[in-house]
Design an enzyme around this catalytic site. Structure first.
Site, PDB file in Angstrom:
ATOM      1  N   LEU A 100      61.181  27.608  70.698  1.00 10.43           N
ATOM      2  CA  LEU A 100      60.439  28.873  70.691  1.00 10.43           C
ATOM      3  C   LEU A 100      61.423  30.034  70.706  1.00 10.43           C
ATOM      4  CD1 LEU A 100      57.637  28.204  73.339  1.00 10.43           C
ATOM      5  CD2 LEU A 100      57.245  28.765  70.947  1.00 10.43           C
ATOM      6  N   LYS A 131      54.013  28.753  80.180  1.00  5.11           N
ATOM      7  CA  LYS A 131      55.091  27.957  79.582  1.00  5.11           C
ATOM      8  C   LYS A 131      55.591  26.965  80.639  1.00  5.11           C
ATOM      9  CE  LYS A 131      59.503  28.452  77.169  1.00  5.11           C
ATOM     10  NZ  LYS A 131      60.180  27.432  77.905  1.00  5.11           N
ATOM     11  N   LYS A 311      50.861  33.009  71.330  1.00  3.37           N
ATOM     12  CA  LYS A 311      50.694  32.402  70.005  1.00  3.37           C
ATOM     13  C   LYS A 311      49.681  33.204  69.203  1.00  3.37           C
ATOM     14  CE  LYS A 311      51.498  27.838  71.999  1.00  3.37           C
ATOM     15  NZ  LYS A 311      50.960  26.552  72.414  1.00  3.37           N
TER      16      LYS A 311
HETATM   17  S1  IVH Z   1      54.201  25.681  71.909  1.00  3.74           S
HETATM   18  C1  IVH Z   1      57.549  25.223  69.093  1.00  3.74           C
HETATM   19  N1  IVH Z   1      53.356  25.930  74.332  1.00  3.74           N
HETATM   20  O1  IVH Z   1      59.024  25.446  75.609  1.00  3.74           O
HETATM   21  C2  IVH Z   1      56.133  25.091  68.868  1.00  3.74           C
HETATM   22  N2  IVH Z   1      55.608  25.216  74.000  1.00  3.74           N
HETATM   23  O2  IVH Z   1      61.568  26.863  75.357  1.00  3.74           O
HETATM   24  C3  IVH Z   1      55.259  24.629  69.885  1.00  3.74           C
HETATM   25  N3  IVH Z   1      56.811  24.743  76.070  1.00  3.74           N
HETATM   26  O3  IVH Z   1      60.445  23.262  73.368  1.00  3.74           O
HETATM   27  C4  IVH Z   1      55.587  24.988  71.215  1.00  3.74           C
HETATM   28  N4  IVH Z   1      55.159  25.214  77.442  1.00  3.74           N
HETATM   29  O4  IVH Z   1      58.469  22.342  74.571  1.00  3.74           O
HETATM   30  C5  IVH Z   1      54.396  25.605  73.547  1.00  3.74           C
HETATM   31  N5  IVH Z   1      52.471  26.135  76.444  1.00  3.74           N
HETATM   32  C6  IVH Z   1      53.476  25.828  75.656  1.00  3.74           C
HETATM   33  C7  IVH Z   1      54.714  25.405  76.180  1.00  3.74           C
HETATM   34  C8  IVH Z   1      55.762  25.115  75.318  1.00  3.74           C
HETATM   35  C9  IVH Z   1      56.408  24.812  77.352  1.00  3.74           C
HETATM   36  C10 IVH Z   1      58.176  24.330  75.660  1.00  3.74           C
HETATM   37  C11 IVH Z   1      58.290  23.677  74.348  1.00  3.74           C
HETATM   38  C12 IVH Z   1      59.551  24.251  73.738  1.00  3.74           C
HETATM   39  C13 IVH Z   1      60.132  25.050  74.848  1.00  3.74           C
HETATM   40  C14 IVH Z   1      60.884  26.239  74.327  1.00  3.74           C
END
Ligand code: IVH
Length: 706
Positions: A100, A131, A311
């Protein structure tokens, strides 16, 4: 969190008054068990006892024994722990697992919004979700059955951790409502709930093993275990938040937004964190993010979050925005400030405290942690050093949350290069070279010299401090200078400084105005409250709380015996503080304190100082209770405080206490008010739950005309 239908069902099972055909009965029982498991491990708020859970589990086992043909792969009994593995196989992701983009301040959010608006050029909205601070995972299901779990790896190639994921109870082994789904790939996070993390670290500490720095490291470390039984024992939790691929176009076309994704995932049996905000206004979005960050909104949750993921809510717009090699253009992570950081121990300094204990302090490569520069951290004693195996040159995790003093969580041993140096216990006092005292029953080393300059200085620093005589204007630096120049040898000497004005003028940094100011404050301190005076004496085990108890008990006794309070003096104080019968009848005063008081007043030198204080005019007939009963605006009002304020908490407490209010450190039904500053956390929630009145400091000042 609490689901009343399932709660009701639980009671029916427990009361054995549930009548249904075996299959439904069995399926419902599984649901009940999964629900209670989640309450226990995810939310840390069980609604039934362990005993009741075991009863339900036994019931499930009994049904399965009698009806082997209905056993469901999702049953909690079916998570068989596999073989110990030798290594992990690599796996090429069907779709790259991207990362992200990060936003650290609101400016980054406005920029991202501008970028998206320009590209989409149409109406859309944003979804916001927490997150997770854990380990990213991809789950694959074939024909509704759990097939594989893969780590993110470099985004293109990950590792197959199927055996370890299989034992996590929030990962369904068999999907519900998935008749037409032959292949589905999902993305989520494996986390260790804070309660499980704390338990694990406590256990490791007992076993002398190194501690995990935070729940994320613990989750990642656990997933790297080759023995799935270890993973099963550590109670990890899996949250799913994205749908990467689904074989059924018909189903996919029905999923239009992030909310739809969440509903769909829940329907399949996944655990989704129920917190989703939708907004179409960037200022709104920024306000939500800032509010959550400043209020530490998620602090009391059992799951650790390190930010908010924003998002584009509409799935069809996501496709339009596309992605870079690193991250999707339709999302951004608004990060919370780190609570932990890694830095290096450059050196260790040895200080001697007022109790003569020798305290090691680590000098750190300065780091900024949540807005505060940290360059020193206490190492407490050599037991702490050896328990954590800390060496000079080590890289260490430093933690700080809220107002908590920073501390070392653990050493990163992998970063050692062999040049690290042991932190040696002292042979001599680092200040005066006197012999060291060490007894087995005490973790500390002590300087044997009762006139050790450091002990003298620290005793005076304590005597003048806020919770004691509160002589504002005399800081550590000045006290050190006065002791080093031989002007004072003990705190009683402070009251003779007025006879040494010419000497004082010869000291650097001391102008006439400052000298007069200091001398006036020293004079004013002669009429302190008894509790402050007792605390100021710096007697072992007699701190702020004990001093307050002692003052209250003496006051009650004087009143009960009709003794003239205005004549209370130093001699009477000594009599009370050495009266074993009087002391042992006080709630909150134990043997340790009684012994310490006895030792203190057996020492002629200590008695001498007390009489010296009487001679210079320090009076002891000011009792706090007497004041609050007679003339205080906040008399009898009990308050507690939460959040941050423009002035220091100690200062607020002092103002309110001086007006007769009583300060309680915890929220309880006894409270009249919880004073709430910026970002009140768990206390605020508890107060709301218990219906306790909350008030801002400004409103309190206005209400009571302070
Ligand atoms: S969406 C990349 N939603 O944060 C597209 N990611 O620092 C989909 N992460 O590697 C990711 N909580 O694993 C998404 N609610 C959430 C999340 C999340 C934690 C993680 C994810 C990513 C990391 C980036």
């Amino acid at each position: 969190m609490i689901n009343n239908d399932i709660e009701e069902l639980t009671q029916k099972f427990l009361n054995c008054d549930y009548i249904e055909n075996t299959f439904d009965y069995y399926q419902n029982l599984i649901e009940v068990l999964i629900y209670h498991n989640n309450l226990y491990y995810i939310y840390n708020t069980p609604s039934i006892s362990d005993y009741q859970y075991d009863l339900l589990f036994d019931l499930l086992k009994k049904i399965e024994k009698e009806n082997q043909d209905i056993i469901s792969p999702n049953s909690p009994t079916q998570r068989l722990v596999g073989q110990i593995q030798n290594s992990y196989k690599t796996y090429n992701h069907d779709f790259p697992m991207l990362s992200l983009e990060n936003a650290y301040d609101t400016k980054d959010l406005f920029e991202k919004d501008k970028f998206i608006k320009k590209r989409l050029n149409t109406e859309f909205n944003y979804s916001l979700e927490p997150k997770f601070d854990g380990s990213s995972v991809e789950l694959i299901y074939k024909n509704g059955v759990f097939e594989k779990a893969i780590t993110r790896g470099d985004g293109f190639v990950g590792e197959d951790i199927t055996e370890n994921i299989k034992v996590i109870e929030t990962v369904p082994l068999y999907l519900k409502n998935a008749k037409n789904i032959s292949y589905i790939i999902l993305r989520g996070e494996i986390v260790m709930p804070k309660s499980s993390f704390n338990k694990l670290n406590k256990k490791r500490e007992k076993e002398g093993k190194s501690l995990f720095a935070n729940p994320r490291n613990a989750a990642t470390g656990t997933l790297r275990q080759l023995d799935p039984q270890v993973v099963a024992d550590r109670k990890l939790v899996c949250f799913i938040y994205e749908l990467t691929y689904i074989s059924s176009e018909i189903i996919f076309d029905k999923i239009k937004t992030q909310k739809d994704i969440f509903i769909f995932l829940k329907n399949l049996g996944f655990t989704v964190y129920d917190w989703l905000k939708i907004t179409d206004n960037i200022q709104d979005l920024v306000n939500i993010c800032q509010d959550i960050k400043t209020k530490n909104y998620f602090e009391n949750q059992n799951i650790e979050f390190d930010g908010i993921v924003i998002k584009v809510n509409q799935i069809n717009f996501r496709k339009k925005l596309g992605e870079t090699n690193h991250h999707p253009r339709w999302a951004i992570a608004y990060k919370f400030p780190a609570k932990q950081i890694v830095t290096k121990i450059l050196d260790v300094e040895l200080n001697v405290s007022r109790s003569a204990s020798i305290n090691p302090v680590a000098i750190l490569q300065t780091v900024n942690l949540s807005g505060v520069n940290i360059s020193r951290v206490s190492l407490h004693n050599w037991d702490f050093i050896s328990q954590k195996d800390i060496k000079i040159g080590d890289n260490v995790w430093i933690q700080r949350s809220g107002e908590v003093i920073p501390y070392i969580v653990g050493v990163i041993k992998e970063k050692r290069d062999g040049n690290e140096k042991e932190i040696l216990a002292p042979n001599l006092c680092p200040i005066c070279d006197s012999k060291i005292i060490k007894v087995d029953t005490d973790v500390n080393y002590y300087c044997s010299n009762i006139n050790c300059p450091s002990v003298i200085k620290e005793k005076i620093v304590h005597f003048v401090s806020k919770n004691c005589l509160d002589i504002d204007g005399i800081g550590e630096k000045l006290i050190y200078m006065l002791v080093d120049n031989g002007f004072i040898k003990h705190y009683a000497d402070l009251y003779y400084l007025k006879d040494k004005i010419n000497y004082l003028k010869s000291l650097p940094l001391l102008g006439e105005k400052r000298i007069n100011d200091i001398l006036e404050k020293i004079e004013n301190s002669k009429k302190t409250f008894l509790r402050r005076f007792i605390n100021g004496l710096g007697i072992k085990f007699v701190g702020k709380k004990t001093s307050k108890i002692l003052e209250n008990s003496i006051y009650e006794d004087l009143k009960y015996n009709n003794i003239d309070i205005s004549k209370f003096n130093h001699q009477k104080l000594i009599k009370y503080l050495t009266d074993q019968t009087f002391l042992s009848n006080i709630h909150g005063i134990g043997d340790k304190i009684i012994f310490s008081l006895k030792q203190t007043f057996e020492n002629q030198e200590n008695l001498q100082i007390l009489y010296e204080l009487e001679k210079v005019g320090v009076v002891l007939n000011n009792f706090y209770n007497q004041k609050s009963i007679l003339d205080s605006k906040l008399s009898g009002i009990k308050f507690c405080i939460t959040g941050s304020f423009d002035i220091k908490r100690d200062e607020i407490i002092k103002i309110l206490e001086n007006n007769g209010a009583e300060f309680l450190s915890q929220v309880s039904s006894k409270l009249d008010f919880l004073i709430v500053g910026k970002g009140g956390g768990s206390k605020l929630q508890k107060a709301k739950k218990e219906g306790i009145k909350t008030i801002s400091l400004d409103d309190l000042y206005t209400k009571y005309n302070l």
